[in-house]
Design an enzyme around this catalytic site. Structure first.
Site, PDB file in Angstrom:
ATOM      1  CG  HIS A 131       2.484   3.597   2.107  1.00 50.14           C
ATOM      2  ND1 HIS A 131       1.534   4.242   1.343  1.00 50.14           N
ATOM      3  CD2 HIS A 131       1.804   2.874   3.012  1.00 50.14           C
ATOM      4  CE1 HIS A 131       0.326   3.903   1.771  1.00 50.14           C
ATOM      5  NE2 HIS A 131       0.464   3.071   2.783  1.00 50.14           N
ATOM      6  CB  SER A 148       1.808   2.991   7.334  1.00 54.87           C
ATOM      7  OG  SER A 148       2.000   2.409   6.058  1.00 54.87           O
ATOM      8  N   GLY A 194       0.102  -0.184   8.096  1.00 57.13           N
ATOM      9  CA  GLY A 194      -0.875   0.278   9.061  1.00 57.13           C
ATOM     10  C   GLY A 194      -2.041  -0.666   9.257  1.00 57.13           C
ATOM     11  CB  THR A 195      -4.089  -2.685   6.907  1.00 59.60           C
ATOM     12  OG1 THR A 195      -4.587  -1.572   6.166  1.00 59.60           O
ATOM     13  CG2 THR A 195      -5.183  -3.737   7.010  1.00 59.60           C
ATOM     14  CG  ASN A 230      -8.230   8.450   6.582  1.00 55.04           C
ATOM     15  OD1 ASN A 230      -8.883   8.314   7.619  1.00 55.04           O
ATOM     16  ND2 ASN A 230      -8.613   7.918   5.435  1.00 55.04           N
ATOM     17  CB  THR A 275      11.578 -14.205   6.263  1.00 58.86           C
ATOM     18  OG1 THR A 275      11.707 -15.623   6.438  1.00 58.86           O
ATOM     19  CG2 THR A 275      12.933 -13.593   5.967  1.00 58.86           C
ATOM     20  CB  CYS A 290     -13.158   3.323  -5.745  1.00 61.81           C
ATOM     21  SG  CYS A 290     -13.584   3.210  -7.492  1.00 61.81           S
TER      22      CYS A 290
END
Length: 379
Positions: free
Chosen positions: A200, A198, A71-72, A150, A236, A324
């Site tokens: 994950h 994304s 996503g980034t 999010n 790749t 954090c």
């Protein structure tokens, strides 16, 4: 009880069926997709088949879908790539509650002379489409807005903003990382030019994502070095990741995860009400226009960090949704943008649900949360 994972908005466990389909592409079908021999052709075929499948589920053409590292990268490519094709326009509109994968690129562009307007939100985290329209200028090149937040889960008026962008001839990018598989949409009908995804977040592998680019829009490469992905994203390809992404899409689109997540979310709220009473906590974010798998809750009088640490000691993984830094939690920029009281922003916890969570786990987690909150408040 076994450890309970309630941080699916951060990442999700890899589905065993996803791992199974990926493994052959680390072993037998390891060829470089750009090679013309049989090993390369097998890898290329897998990529093409995966792209076709995902595009079909999203409602776009296969050549409108570019595979990225996540996503980034997709967000960065959408923002930087779009502006490079329209250098005479130097204004972007975004919102104050975007993921840092959008906010930080915008901040960097400000250093390069691009003007950025950050649209405020109301106390539910909702952006008003009229505010976005009011911010449009003759030199506005792009509007970038997330589908669903999010941290607090609030869904944004994507279709309404898309119609506004369309009417003004402005490109519209949507960060749909949290929405994929959780909210129904069809890119063939939605007025969106670019959309980020994304794997994950949907029980797929880390390190693979995608960017939808409407065939009506041109986006320049962010970096150079090869002709992969129609010369738009060199390097790749991550064949195993792409195959795993497609399988994750297949699984989540054939599941009842949206309905199930709604049930888990409501179970958490109901159990906390039973344990703490309706005045014992505060729900943050819009309560009807919301992602089904995220609930953000404040427990005034209890610090976020203390609550998270105590939950972790009980084997329950949750999150603050905050960055954090140097070992200490910062107050969420999303909650700040919502202009919530200090005792609300400093005591907020995000629980997010997904595959593998059960009603029994949620009930147990709510009971433990209430016990910890009561203990900490008595101090």
């Amino acid at each position: 009880m076994e450890p309970i994972y309630l941080d699916h908005a951060a990442t999700t466990p890899l589905h065993p069926d996803v791992l199974e389909v990926m493994q052959p592409y680390y072993k037998e079908f390891f060829g470089n997709p750009s090679s013309i021999h049989s090993f390369g052709r097998a890898a290329k075929t897998a990529i093409n088949g995966s792209r076709d499948f995902i595009a079909g589920k999203l409602g776009c053409l296969p050549n409108e879908l570019i595979f990225t590292s996540g996503g980034t990268e997709s967000n960065n490519m959408a923002i930087y790539g779009l502006l490079q094709t329209n250098t005479e326009k130097k204004h972007i509109i975004t919102t104050r509650i975007e993921h840092h994968a959008v906010l930080h690129p915008c901040e960097w562009l400000e250093n390069l002379g691009i003007d950025v307007t950050y649209i405020p939100v109301d106390q539910s985290g909702l952006v008003l489409a009229d505010d976005i329209e009011s911010a449009i200028r003759p030199d506005t090149a792009l509007i970038s807005m997330m589908f669903g937040n999010n941290e607090v889960g609030t869904l944004q008026p994507v279709e309404e903003v898309g119609r506004i962008a369309q009417a003004h001839g402005i490109a519209f990018h949507v960060d749909a990382v949290q929405a994929l598989g959780k909210v129904d949409f069809d890119l063939a009908a939605l007025p969106v030019d670019l959309m980020s995804f994304s794997a994950h977040k949907i029980n797929g592998p880390k390190g693979i994502g995608a960017l939808y680019i409407s065939r009506a829009k041109r986006v320049a490469p962010v970096f150079y070095g090869g002709s992969q992905e129609r010369k738009r994203r060199p390097g790749t390809e991550n064949v195993a990741g792409i195959v795993g992404f497609a399988k994750a899409v297949e699984i989540i689109f054939s599941s009842d995860i949206e309905h199930r997540s709604h049930q888990l979310r409501q179970k958490m709220v109901d159990c906390l009400q039973q344990e703490l009473g309706k005045d014992g906590f505060i729900l943050n974010g819009h309560q009807t226009k919301c992602l089904p798998h995220i609930v953000n809750i404040s427990f005034p009088g209890v610090g976020t960090e203390s609550l998270l640490m105590n939950l972790d000691l009980e084997g329950i993984a949750a999150a603050s949704g905050s960055a954090c830094t140097s070992g200490s939690l910062e107050i969420s920029h999303v909650l700040k943008a919502m202009d919530l009281p200090d005792d609300v922003t400093s005591s907020a916890i995000r629980f997010s649900f997904g595959m593998g969570n059960t009603m029994e786990q949620i009930e147990y987690a709510a009971q433990k949360t209430a016990t910890i909150v009561n203990r900490l408040r008595k101090r």
